[in-house]
Design an enzyme around this catalytic site. Structure first.
Site, PDB file in Angstrom:
ATOM      1  N   GLU A  55      11.318  16.941  14.097  1.00  0.00           N
ATOM      2  CA  GLU A  55      11.795  16.500  12.787  1.00  0.00           C
ATOM      3  C   GLU A  55      11.197  17.431  11.734  1.00  0.00           C
ATOM      4  O   GLU A  55       9.982  17.448  11.536  1.00  0.00           O
ATOM      5  CB  GLU A  55      11.328  15.063  12.515  1.00  0.00           C
ATOM      6  CG  GLU A  55      11.765  14.579  11.154  1.00  0.00           C
ATOM      7  CD  GLU A  55      11.186  13.210  10.768  1.00  0.00           C
ATOM      8  OE1 GLU A  55      10.064  12.888  11.160  1.00  0.00           O
ATOM      9  OE2 GLU A  55      11.886  12.491  10.040  1.00  0.00           O
TER      10      GLU A  55
ATOM     11  N   GLU B 299      10.306   1.416  10.404  1.00  0.00           N
ATOM     12  CA  GLU B 299      11.344   2.421  10.125  1.00  0.00           C
ATOM     13  C   GLU B 299      10.666   3.777  10.221  1.00  0.00           C
ATOM     14  O   GLU B 299       9.895   4.158   9.335  1.00  0.00           O
ATOM     15  CB  GLU B 299      11.931   2.216   8.726  1.00  0.00           C
ATOM     16  CG  GLU B 299      12.723   0.932   8.565  1.00  0.00           C
ATOM     17  CD  GLU B 299      14.052   0.940   9.308  1.00  0.00           C
ATOM     18  OE1 GLU B 299      14.394   1.944   9.956  1.00  0.00           O
ATOM     19  OE2 GLU B 299      14.747  -0.091   9.244  1.00  0.00           O
TER      20      GLU B 299
ATOM     21  N   GLY C 134       3.467   4.562  13.096  1.00  0.00           N
ATOM     22  CA  GLY C 134       4.106   3.309  13.516  1.00  0.00           C
ATOM     23  C   GLY C 134       3.535   2.818  14.842  1.00  0.00           C
ATOM     24  O   GLY C 134       3.312   1.613  15.030  1.00  0.00           O
TER      25      GLY C 134
ATOM     26  N   LYS D  78       0.849  -1.189   0.000  1.00  0.00           N
ATOM     27  CA  LYS D  78       0.000   0.000   0.000  1.00  0.00           C
ATOM     28  C   LYS D  78       0.885   1.241   0.000  1.00  0.00           C
ATOM     29  O   LYS D  78       1.504   1.578   1.003  1.00  0.00           O
ATOM     30  CB  LYS D  78      -0.891   0.040   1.252  1.00  0.00           C
ATOM     31  CG  LYS D  78      -1.961   1.105   1.139  1.00  0.00           C
ATOM     32  CD  LYS D  78      -2.424   1.670   2.461  1.00  0.00           C
ATOM     33  CE  LYS D  78      -1.528   2.708   3.033  1.00  0.00           C
ATOM     34  NZ  LYS D  78      -1.291   3.909   2.195  1.00  0.00           N
TER      35      LYS D  78
ATOM     36  N   CYS E 188      14.520  10.276   5.663  1.00  0.00           N
ATOM     37  CA  CYS E 188      14.461   9.918   7.089  1.00  0.00           C
ATOM     38  C   CYS E 188      15.797  10.150   7.762  1.00  0.00           C
ATOM     39  O   CYS E 188      15.857  10.730   8.840  1.00  0.00           O
ATOM     40  CB  CYS E 188      14.025   8.474   7.235  1.00  0.00           C
ATOM     41  SG  CYS E 188      15.046   7.337   6.309  1.00  0.00           S
TER      42      CYS E 188
ATOM     43  N   GLY F 214       7.553   5.200   7.742  1.00  0.00           N
ATOM     44  CA  GLY F 214       6.727   6.410   7.831  1.00  0.00           C
ATOM     45  C   GLY F 214       6.925   7.067   9.179  1.00  0.00           C
ATOM     46  O   GLY F 214       7.959   6.883   9.823  1.00  0.00           O
ATOM     47  N   SER F 215       5.915   7.807   9.609  1.00  0.00           N
ATOM     48  CA  SER F 215       6.090   8.614  10.814  1.00  0.00           C
ATOM     49  C   SER F 215       5.918   7.781  12.088  1.00  0.00           C
ATOM     50  O   SER F 215       5.277   6.720  12.073  1.00  0.00           O
ATOM     51  CB  SER F 215       5.077   9.754  10.810  1.00  0.00           C
ATOM     52  OG  SER F 215       3.780   9.215  10.906  1.00  0.00           O
ATOM     53  N   THR F 216       6.443   8.290  13.174  1.00  0.00           N
ATOM     54  CA  THR F 216       6.371   7.571  14.450  1.00  0.00           C
ATOM     55  C   THR F 216       4.925   7.393  14.942  1.00  0.00           C
ATOM     56  O   THR F 216       4.560   6.279  15.336  1.00  0.00           O
ATOM     57  CB  THR F 216       7.252   8.287  15.490  1.00  0.00           C
ATOM     58  OG1 THR F 216       8.606   8.212  15.009  1.00  0.00           O
ATOM     59  CG2 THR F 216       7.175   7.622  16.855  1.00  0.00           C
TER      60      THR F 216
END
Ligand code: NAD
Length: 471
Positions: A375, A244, A227, A171, A278, A222-224
């Site tokens: 970030e 990641e 995740g 996806k 990243c 992707g983003s934290t």
């Protein structure tokens, strides 16, 4: 310009999504270049069923057959490199030369994974018995990817899954789905139907993937916060996870560094892909003796960039990929200005159309300012002055992320001893953001779980089975 239609690819067939419509925007001029419909959860079920069905045969395919097929995919990627690179520029924004580099990376990762050997580990071997550790595929792997390096990250996910005998449902980000659809079409010209499938959609379908009982692993980049959401949803069937996530990488410049030798590498690794990487260098700590001179050099390099549409020849710096990310950059720079930040280059949008923000160097900020603490994931680098190395390390490590870091110095041994004190998954010396197919890469703290690349990354797509045999 003709619009691309973004469909799904399930069991070897392209089909239209049954969910909400969406558009794909070119960040260089905000025009609509693609449209499609998101997958329904029923279509996700079909994709998972197809992958499950294909798994029965794919897992039995010999290692050498898989290796040959993966090299054939790499050959096709080379044949279609120009077409794919152009699609990446249209939907992602990066300059064409960078998109071509993304394709080269995709080919290199595909070939590495084709050739890498899956080890059988011997835990005991004597006259009485032998104990071996074998690696078995997990089943159906779901890949969820972001919008920054969309094709290369899809390859990072798909190829080790295939190599280890798993089948895949991927996806892509709804902001950059077109290149991934084309990639999956090309893969489907080579592999049996159902081995690699693709669905469209954003959060809703992502959550359905994380919860899906028919999926055995999620590999996510992707983003934290996303995740964390995936991890919570994946608990239902104890999915294996590789996450990641975000990073806010610090670089530390020691007082003995030769700034003429390092300035360009610092600039390039901070602004790679317009900073939307990243493991880009996102905070630079510079000893006070070198501070002004290095700031001047970085500003000079920033001002020399040619900002523009990635398809226009001579462009070295493209737009930010999307409106939300663009707004974040504007907010962070305005906040830094209000907190005493000194803008040495850039610092305001350019052009009326498109999400163009020039490379921006901000001096005289420190920890406690949003631009340093968060970030930024975009074309702005805060430069922070320090007096002694303990102070620099304390500021660098005062961060909830731990993806990468770097130390810049003329003395490799001194740099290495500083490197070991940085809290992050990878430390580069006199470099940053270099990822390679054979070197494991992953974050600590809120930057992720597990690693990608190398044998260690490959093994995350497998289940260890221990066989204990009497002699
Ligand atoms: P994002 O988390 O917003 O989206 C990533 C993907 O997750 C997209 O495909 C999105 O549709 C999907 N998604 C959204 N909500 C979901 C949910 N609840 N469940 C499952 N899937 C969901 O990230 P982004 O904005 O696309 O990417 C930028 C971020 O990615 C940055 O933080 C960056 O540091 C990080 N990143 C990390 C690495 C790494 O290797 N560590 C590499 C690239 C990007």
């Amino acid at each position: 310009m003709e619009k691309h239609i973004c469909q799904l690819l399930i069991d070897g067939q392209t089909v239209a999504g049954e969910g909400a419509p969406f558009e794909v925007i070119n960040p260089a001029d905000e025009s609509v270049i693609g449209e499609g419909q998101q997958a329904s959860t029923g279509q996700l079920d079909k994709a998972v069923d197809a992958a499950r069905k294909a798994f029965a045969n794919w897992r039995e395919t010999s290692e050498s057959a898989r290796c040959t097929l993966m090299h054939t995919i790499a050959d096709r990627l080379e044949t279609h490199a120009d077409e794919l690179a152009r699609i990446i520029v249209l939907e992602q924004g990066k300059p064409l030369v960078v998109a071509k580099g993304e394709l080269q990376g995709a080919v290199a990762w595909t070939r590495y994974n084709a050739d890498v050997k899956i080890p059988v580990k011997v835990f005991e071997d004597n006259e009485q018995k032998r104990i071996e550790g074998h690696r078995k595929p997990l089943g159906v792997v779901a890949s969820i990817t972001p919008w920054n390096w969309p094709l290369m990250i899809a390859i990072w996910h798909i190829m080790p899954a295939l190599r280890t005998g798993n089948t895949v449902v991927c996806k892509p980000s709804g902001l950059t789905p077109l290149n991934t659809l084309r990639l999956v079409e090309i893969i489907n010209e080579v592999l049996p139907a159902g081995v690699v499938n693709m669905v469209t959609g954003e959060r809703e379908i992502g959550e359905a993937i994380s919860r899906h009982k028919g999926i055995d692993k999620v590999i996510f980049t992707g983003s934290t916060p996303t995740g964390q959401n995936i991890m919570a949803n994946a608990a239902s069937n104890l999915k294996r996870l590789t996450l990641e996530l975000g990073g806010n990488d610090a670089g530390i410049v020691l007082p003995d560094a030769d700034i003429d030798a390092i300035a360009e590498a610092i600039f390039n690794t901070a602004f790679v892909n317009m900073g939307q990487t990243c493991a880009a260098l996102k905070r630079l700590y510079v000893h006070e003796d070198l501070y002004e001179a290095l700031c001047d050099k970085l500003a000079e390099l920033a001002q020399a960039q040619r900002v523009g549409d990635g398809l226009v020849e001579g462009t070295t710096f493209g737009p930010v990929q999307n409106a939300q990310q663009f707004k974040l950059i504007v907010d962070l720079v305005e906040d830094a200005k209000a907190r005493g930040g000194r803008v040495l280059s850039g610092g305001a949008r350019v052009f009326d159309k498109g999400y163009f923000y020039p490379p921006t160097i901000v001096a005289d900020v420190s920890n406690g300012v949003r631009l340093v603490d968060e970030e930024q994931f975009g074309p702005v680098l805060p430069v922070i002055r320090y007096r002694d190395i303990d102070e620099a390390l304390a500021m660098a490590n005062d961060c909830s992320f731990g993806l990468g870091g770097s130390v810049w110095s003329g003395d490799p041994d001194a740099a290495k001893s500083v490197a070991t004190r940085l809290e992050c998954g990878t430390v580069w010396i006199n470099n940053h953001a270099e990822v390679l197919p054979h070197a494991p890469f992953g974050g600590c703290k809120l930057s992720g779980v597990g690693v990608e690349f190398g044998v260690e990354g490959l093994l995350e797509y497998t289940q260890l089975q221990v066989i204990s045999m009497p002699k």
